[in-house]
Design a protein around this motif. Structure first.
Motif, PDB file in Angstrom:
ATOM      1  N   LYS A 103       5.756   1.619  11.375  1.00 27.48           N
ATOM      2  CA  LYS A 103       4.849   0.605  10.273  1.00 27.48           C
ATOM      3  C   LYS A 103       6.082   0.057   9.247  1.00 27.48           C
ATOM      4  O   LYS A 103       6.500   0.769   8.092  1.00 27.48           O
ATOM      5  CB  LYS A 103       4.247   0.441   9.611  1.00 27.48           C
ATOM      6  CG  LYS A 103       2.899   1.080  10.389  1.00 27.48           C
ATOM      7  CD  LYS A 103       2.025   0.388  11.539  1.00 27.48           C
ATOM      8  CE  LYS A 103       1.130   0.705  12.381  1.00 27.48           C
ATOM      9  NZ  LYS A 103       2.112   2.698  13.463  1.00 27.48           N
TER      10      LYS A 103
ATOM     11  N   GLY B 222       1.977  -4.106  10.073  1.00 20.53           N
ATOM     12  CA  GLY B 222       0.401  -3.942  10.540  1.00 20.53           C
ATOM     13  C   GLY B 222       0.060  -4.976  11.807  1.00 20.53           C
ATOM     14  O   GLY B 222      -0.733  -4.507  12.403  1.00 20.53           O
TER      15      GLY B 222
ATOM     16  N   SER C 262       1.663  -2.548   4.965  1.00 15.08           N
ATOM     17  CA  SER C 262       2.405  -2.400   6.044  1.00 15.08           C
ATOM     18  C   SER C 262       3.345  -3.280   6.950  1.00 15.08           C
ATOM     19  O   SER C 262       4.130  -3.039   7.578  1.00 15.08           O
ATOM     20  CB  SER C 262       0.941  -2.032   7.642  1.00 15.08           C
ATOM     21  OG  SER C 262       0.484  -3.403   7.418  1.00 15.08           O
TER      22      SER C 262
ATOM     23  N   THR D 161       2.314   8.422  11.884  1.00 23.57           N
ATOM     24  CA  THR D 161       2.023   6.605  12.462  1.00 23.57           C
ATOM     25  C   THR D 161       2.047   6.347  12.882  1.00 23.57           C
ATOM     26  O   THR D 161       2.867   6.734  14.064  1.00 23.57           O
ATOM     27  CB  THR D 161       3.504   6.162  11.048  1.00 23.57           C
ATOM     28  OG1 THR D 161       2.167   4.202  10.891  1.00 23.57           O
ATOM     29  CG2 THR D 161       4.798   5.638  11.663  1.00 23.57           C
TER      30      THR D 161
ATOM     31  N   THR E  88      -3.880  -0.356   8.077  1.00 19.69           N
ATOM     32  CA  THR E  88      -3.300  -1.310   9.177  1.00 19.69           C
ATOM     33  C   THR E  88      -4.224  -2.540   8.427  1.00 19.69           C
ATOM     34  O   THR E  88      -3.827  -4.034   7.933  1.00 19.69           O
ATOM     35  CB  THR E  88      -2.593  -1.562   9.746  1.00 19.69           C
ATOM     36  OG1 THR E  88      -3.350  -1.246  10.867  1.00 19.69           O
ATOM     37  CG2 THR E  88      -1.667  -0.828  10.201  1.00 19.69           C
TER      38      THR E  88
END
Ligand code: NPW
Ligand code: K
Length: 519
Positions: free
Chosen positions: A189, A6, A167, A184, A132
């Motif tokens: 991630k 993330g 993440s 996503t 994230t």
């Protein structure tokens, strides 16, 4: 498929905004649009959606989704887990674009729980609670919201990542949403790929939100080995191929009671396309090997009549190595001290590419410095978490707590390629490259699967695949073969020989591209 943390994703967002002048608002609009499209495609039958939004940009994506679905005639309820004034930046801009009537602020504990009827009537629930930006255990009303989303009967759509999943690691930070579908953004991630997070995503899609491909490609991250990534590595056979071009593998394996491991490694190398396979075994076991292997040639080496490799075997093995392309050492060797000495001697003296597994790894774990004083430029180790822990001198919990970190640091320290087995096998190169395997299933949790993997990787090295590709492709093919068996037989009671025998079908499936994009 590229997979990033993330934190890296946030740097990519920043780079796109600062260097390329694509505003955060545009990225958020694109993110929301991709989600709205996926929601309509998957859940468009009942046009009632409940969106639960946190106060960060993940919530902001939720507001875009709300506006777009509302514009398409959906009945939309948005619950925000704070007061509206706490929302800032791009998320605040998108909150202001919503009709106030659809928004309910739930800033205090217990507020959201009062709206159970809205959840009960929803056709889909959108989790835009946390993305994230989550860095610690989920707190307060956010934790309550996750419980409520999980207890509702409607399908759950997660924005970017199920809320509560870290993440970078896939760990659950206290509690996490269990989604049926996750979209996503820009790149997967890591938390959506590594367990347990991977299991909470449901169907995972990666959406292009306008971050240039090159920016994503340049970012630090891992390759997720899905069907498409593995297909790129596999070379179809030329029409004039002959066995001399497909590698001659020498497999040093077996001990009394463990001829099966030697046979599976050898037969799997055959099934993975090796031109020729020679399996060196303790002489006492040779009559058994003659029966267990047909295409592979067995080579009896002196064992003093014990059924175990001893020091006398070294000369025979090194002589046999002449003219071979790769040596595999380890399957079914046993813990005999003389055998362990022999393994270390082979690892330090052999100049050919080496694949070391099972008891071979335990021999190395006793003296890992043997890896540093070796002749071969290519050494591939294939440990399971227990073997990895012994190799690195740490606990299994340490390994499982940071599979990528442990694999990366060991492979760079000892300049080896590493295949750290488990659900989402990690492949590490000495240069710091990391791949995560996407194939395989829990039915493969049984004895002998590692011997099959050794055979496959050895065969690919013998066929001239660069070592990292051989590791990535071999691991994927091994898992895909297990998946094909599971499709036919289910996940309980699959044997390693089933997987071995299914290997040609795995290659065929991969070549046919029929399952493109599947993981
Ligand atoms: N331009 C971009 O960057 C783009 C980003 N995009 C999207 O943004 C997402 C990332 O957004 P983000 O960075 O705002 O973080 P996000 O996940 O919403 O969470 C932060 C909020 O959560 C809270 N919070 C944190 N920890 C908590 C805890 N343990 N327990 C409870 N609360 C906690 C924290 O509160 P605070 O700690 O500040 O009080 C803060 O308010 C990303 O996943 C993607 O969906 C897309 O739109 C594309 C463009
Ligand atoms: K989320």
């Amino acid at each position: 498929m590229k997979a990033v943390t993330g934190e890296t994703m946030q740097q990519l967002d920043r780079r796109t905004i600062d260097e390329l002048g694509i505003s955060g608002l545009i990225l958020m609009e694109n993110a929301g649009r991709c989600c709205a499209g996926a929601i309509t495609a998957a859940y468009g039958g009942n046009k009632k959606v409940v969106i639960v939004a946190g106060k960060g940009n993940n919530g902001g994506d939720g507001f875009v989704i709300a506006r777009l679905l509302s514009g398409q005639g959906w009945q939309v309820r948005v619950f925000i887990l704070c007061s509206p004034e706490e929302i800032t930046g791009d998320a605040a801009v998108n909150l202001q674009r919503l009709d106030e009537a659809m928004i309910t602020a739930c800033p205090r504990p217990g507020d959201l729980a009062k709206h159970g009827s809205a959840f009960a009537g929803a056709g889909v629930i959108v989790d835009a609670i946390l993305g994230t930006g989550l860095k610690s255990e989920v707190r307060g009303v956010y934790a309550e919201a996750i419980d409520l989303v999980n207890s509702a009967s409607a399908p759950v759509f997660a924005v970017d990542i199920p809320s509560g999943v870290d993440s970078a690691s896939g760990k659950i930070l206290g509690k996490a949403v269990r989604a049926d579908m996750t979209v996503t953004f820009a790149a997967a991630k890591l938390g959506c790929i590594l367990y347990p997070g991977a299991e909470l995503c449901g169907t995972l899609q990666v959406a292009d939100i306008g971050i240039p491909e090159q920016v994503i490609a340049d970012a630090p991250g891992c390759e997720f080995m899905d069907h498409a990534a593995a297909r790129k590595l596999l070379r179809p056979r030329g029409r004039q191929t002959h066995k001399g071009q497909c590698g001659h593998c020498l497999i040093v394996a077996g001990s009394s009671g463990k001829t099966g491991a030697a046979a599976m490694a050898a037969n799997s190398a055959v099934r993975a396309g090796a031109g020729l396979v020679t399996v060196a075994v303790p002489a006492l076991l040779n009559p058994t090997m003659e029966i267990k292997t047909t295409e592979a040639m067995s080579l009896p080496v002196p064992d003093g009549g014990t059924g175990f490799f001893c020091g006398d075997a070294f000369k025979g093995i090194m002589t046999a190595a002449a003219g071979k392309d790769v040596i595999a050492v380890g399957p079914g060797l046993s813990f005999e001290p003389e055998t362990a000495d022999l393994v270390r001697k082979i690892v330090s003296q052999a100049a050919l590419p080496l694949v070391v597994d099972a008891d071979g790894l335990n021999a190395i774990a006793a003296q890992p410095e043997v890896l540093q004083a070796r002749k071969s430029s290519v050494v591939i180790l294939t440990p399971h978490p227990g073997e990895m822990a012994r190799l690195a001198g740490i606990t299994v919990a340490d390994v499982e707590g940071d599979r990528i970190g442990v694999a990366k640091s060991f492979s760079s320290r000892y300049k080896v390629f590493l295949i750290l087995k488990g659900a989402r096998t990690i492949i590490a190169s000495p240069d710091g490259e990391i791949a995560i395997n996407g194939s395989g299933n829990p039915g493969m949790a049984s004895g002998g699967m590692g011997d099959v993997l050794t055979g496959v990787v050895t065969a690919l090295v013998g066929q001239g695949y660069p070592p990292f590709f051989a590791c990535c492709l071999g691991t994927f093919i091994h898992g895909l073969s297990g998946d094909l068996v599971a499709t036919e037989k289910g996940e309980i009671g699959i044997s390693a020989v089933d997987v071995q025998e299914s290997l040609p079908y795995a290659f065929k499936t991969l070549l046919s591209n029929a399952m493109n994009g599947s993981s």
